[in-house]
Design a protein around this motif. Structure first.
Motif, PDB file in Angstrom:
ATOM      1  N   LEU A 147      30.687  -4.957  60.289  1.00  0.00           N
ATOM      2  CA  LEU A 147      30.677  -5.276  61.715  1.00  0.00           C
ATOM      3  C   LEU A 147      32.082  -5.419  62.275  1.00  0.00           C
ATOM      4  N   PHE A 148      32.943  -6.140  61.542  1.00  0.00           N
ATOM      5  CA  PHE A 148      34.336  -6.336  61.944  1.00  0.00           C
ATOM      6  C   PHE A 148      35.233  -6.080  60.738  1.00  0.00           C
ATOM      7  N   LEU A 149      36.376  -5.441  60.967  1.00  0.00           N
ATOM      8  CA  LEU A 149      37.360  -5.211  59.917  1.00  0.00           C
ATOM      9  C   LEU A 149      38.698  -5.797  60.345  1.00  0.00           C
ATOM     10  N   SER A 150      39.384  -6.400  59.398  1.00  0.00           N
ATOM     11  CA  SER A 150      40.669  -7.026  59.663  1.00  0.00           C
ATOM     12  C   SER A 150      41.809  -6.037  59.447  1.00  0.00           C
ATOM     13  N   CYS A 151      42.749  -6.016  60.387  1.00  0.00           N
ATOM     14  CA  CYS A 151      43.981  -5.227  60.235  1.00  0.00           C
ATOM     15  C   CYS A 151      45.108  -6.194  59.880  1.00  0.00           C
ATOM     16  N   ASP A 152      45.770  -5.979  58.737  1.00  0.00           N
ATOM     17  CA  ASP A 152      46.769  -6.929  58.245  1.00  0.00           C
ATOM     18  C   ASP A 152      48.035  -6.214  57.797  1.00  0.00           C
ATOM     19  N   PRO A 153      49.197  -6.898  57.928  1.00  0.00           N
ATOM     20  CA  PRO A 153      50.474  -6.263  57.582  1.00  0.00           C
ATOM     21  C   PRO A 153      50.567  -5.764  56.145  1.00  0.00           C
ATOM     22  N   TYR A 154      49.957  -6.476  55.175  1.00  0.00           N
ATOM     23  CA  TYR A 154      50.072  -6.059  53.779  1.00  0.00           C
ATOM     24  C   TYR A 154      49.494  -4.667  53.542  1.00  0.00           C
ATOM     25  N   MET A 155      48.588  -4.236  54.417  1.00  0.00           N
ATOM     26  CA  MET A 155      47.917  -2.956  54.212  1.00  0.00           C
ATOM     27  C   MET A 155      48.902  -1.787  54.248  1.00  0.00           C
ATOM     28  N   GLY A 156      50.003  -1.962  54.980  1.00  0.00           N
ATOM     29  CA  GLY A 156      51.008  -0.909  55.030  1.00  0.00           C
ATOM     30  C   GLY A 156      51.677  -0.671  53.697  1.00  0.00           C
ATOM     31  N   THR A 157      51.880  -1.749  52.932  1.00  0.00           N
ATOM     32  CA  THR A 157      52.523  -1.585  51.626  1.00  0.00           C
ATOM     33  C   THR A 157      51.622  -0.855  50.646  1.00  0.00           C
ATOM     34  N   PHE A 158      50.309  -0.924  50.881  1.00  0.00           N
ATOM     35  CA  PHE A 158      49.363  -0.259  49.993  1.00  0.00           C
ATOM     36  C   PHE A 158      49.231   1.229  50.280  1.00  0.00           C
ATOM     37  N   MET A 159      49.909   1.697  51.333  1.00  0.00           N
ATOM     38  CA  MET A 159      49.891   3.120  51.659  1.00  0.00           C
ATOM     39  C   MET A 159      51.019   3.877  50.958  1.00  0.00           C
ATOM     40  N   ARG A 160      51.903   3.134  50.297  1.00  0.00           N
ATOM     41  CA  ARG A 160      53.042   3.771  49.638  1.00  0.00           C
ATOM     42  C   ARG A 160      52.721   4.034  48.167  1.00  0.00           C
ATOM     43  N   GLU A 161      53.388   5.048  47.626  1.00  0.00           N
ATOM     44  CA  GLU A 161      53.167   5.377  46.220  1.00  0.00           C
ATOM     45  C   GLU A 161      53.635   4.228  45.352  1.00  0.00           C
ATOM     46  N   SER A 162      52.913   3.947  44.266  1.00  0.00           N
ATOM     47  CA  SER A 162      53.119   2.726  43.491  1.00  0.00           C
ATOM     48  C   SER A 162      54.472   2.630  42.814  1.00  0.00           C
ATOM     49  N   ASP A 163      55.215   3.712  42.713  1.00  0.00           N
ATOM     50  CA  ASP A 163      56.531   3.628  42.075  1.00  0.00           C
ATOM     51  C   ASP A 163      57.649   3.520  43.096  1.00  0.00           C
ATOM     52  N   SER A 164      57.296   3.167  44.350  1.00  0.00           N
ATOM     53  CA  SER A 164      58.307   3.127  45.411  1.00  0.00           C
ATOM     54  C   SER A 164      58.740   1.705  45.714  1.00  0.00           C
ATOM     55  N   GLY A 165      59.337   1.055  44.747  1.00  0.00           N
ATOM     56  CA  GLY A 165      59.990  -0.242  44.968  1.00  0.00           C
ATOM     57  C   GLY A 165      59.036  -1.351  45.296  1.00  0.00           C
ATOM     58  N   SER A 166      59.130  -1.858  46.545  1.00  0.00           N
ATOM     59  CA  SER A 166      58.366  -3.041  46.929  1.00  0.00           C
ATOM     60  C   SER A 166      56.869  -2.810  46.838  1.00  0.00           C
ATOM     61  N   SER A 167      56.422  -1.583  47.055  1.00  0.00           N
ATOM     62  CA  SER A 167      54.988  -1.311  46.958  1.00  0.00           C
ATOM     63  C   SER A 167      54.479  -1.563  45.548  1.00  0.00           C
TER      64      SER A 167
END
Length: 344
Positions: free
Chosen positions: A50-70
């Motif tokens: 029904l409702f989905l939350s948009c959160d800042p951490y989600m941006g880090t999960f869009m990066r490839e896992s070997d890219s530093g902070s992600s």
């Protein structure tokens, strides 16, 4: 009534470098149909979002896992899965149970939770909007509560500074601090948000960091007595300036560093020696570290909601097709308050 459906999904098209854009996400309809029934004996539930939350951490999960902070984010946020290109993205949501083989949940119940994590049954006798369970009555609220009370141990009369103060977490931290009798200052990225801090959330002072050429001077102007507690959401230059204005034995709860999530070169912090000289406690945390405090938090926050001593501002966007724009806008500070996507 339909017995099978094809899900509409928001898919990550490819890994992201820098700031996410709408073109990094796409809306698709799943090719396979699914039954609107669960298998007997499976002890599972089937839900409709029904409702989905948009959160800042989600941006880090869009990066490839070997890219530093992600890589660090994915490893430490082990309760969540990193996003995979070609697969739906995931996060906190409020859903309705449409079929159940679990004795704890019945058809028609409302639940909130994170995919592949846990579902919490919603008490519909509590007279609040269902969307609150993506924010103030969910992980967002627990984040504000745990960081401020559990890590910073506030005392009446202390000075509190909150960055990204008009966001989902910041607006709550500021109001919690006022309830404790603290002097509260916040920073935000527009005049509209600063006005919100002063006139709706009850902050004692606030400033637009985008209009301040010297953050150190802005902090000294608004907090001449120094800072006892800093709730950190931004990082970078803001953190560096705050460190120089912290009082001895100050406390810093590091909730996030959104200014650093999508930069190719992360900014270094020059003033860390101050942590030693001033004996500052600086601690990073996740809401999941304090999930056992959630019942205590609900008891605390519902009382103030019912007494109308807390205000909660949401920025609700309707329609899954508008999800990519809502999520990307969050990273650019376009939202005012908690960003929520309304599906149905």
């Amino acid at each position: 009534m339909e017995t099978t459906v094809r899900n509409k999904q928001v898919i990550l098209k490819h890994y992201v470098n820098g700031f996410p854009e709408e073109s990094d996400l796409m809306i698709v309809t799943a090719p396979d149909t699914m039954e609107l029934k669960v298998k007997p004996g499976s002890s599972t539930i089937l839900v409709k979002n029904l409702f989905l939350s948009c959160d800042p951490y989600m941006g880090t999960f869009m990066r490839e896992s070997d890219s530093g902070s992600s890589e660090v984010a994915v490893e430490t946020l082990s309760l969540l899965d990193a996003f995979i290109p070609g697969k739906p993205i995931a996060g906190v949501g409020v859903s309705e149970v449409i079929d159940s083989d679990d004795p704890c949940f019945a058809k028609g119940d409302f639940v909130w939770g994170i995919v592949d994590w846990e579902e919490f049954k919603i008490d519909i006798s509590i007279n609040v909007p269902l969307s609150y369970y993506t924010g103030i009555l969910s992980v967002t609220g627990l984040t504000a509560y745990a960081g401020f009370f559990e890590i910073c141990s506030p005392k009446k009369g202390e000075t509190v500074f909150v960055s990204a103060a008009a966001g989902a977490v910041g607006q709550l931290v500021g109001q919690f601090a006022k309830l404790m009798g603290c002097y509260v200052v916040g920073s935000a990225g527009s005049k509209q948000k600063v006005d919100l801090l002063l006139n709706k959330f009850g902050f004692d002072d606030a400033f637009n960091y985008k209009e301040e050429p010297d953050l150190d001077a802005a902090l000294k102007r608004c907090l001449p007595q120094g800072i006892d507690i800093y709730f950190e959401n931004v990082g970078g230059k803001m953190l560096d300036s705050v460190l120089m204005n912290m009082n001895v034995h100050g406390r810093i709860a590091v909730c996030g560093m959104i200014s650093q999530y999508h930069t190719e070169t992360e900014e270094g912090i020059q003033n860390l020696p101050v942590v030693v000289y001033k004996r500052i406690k600086m601690q990073g945390f996740l809401a999941f570290d304090f999930i056992d405090r959630f019942p205590k938090y609900l008891e605390f926050v519902l009382r103030y909601i019912n007494e109308r001593k807390l205000v909660y501002v949401e920025d609700i966007v309707e329609g899954l097709e508008n999800g990519p724009a809502a999520l990307v806008g969050l990273f650019c500070g376009q939202n005012v308050g908690k960003q929520v996507l309304k599906i149905a």
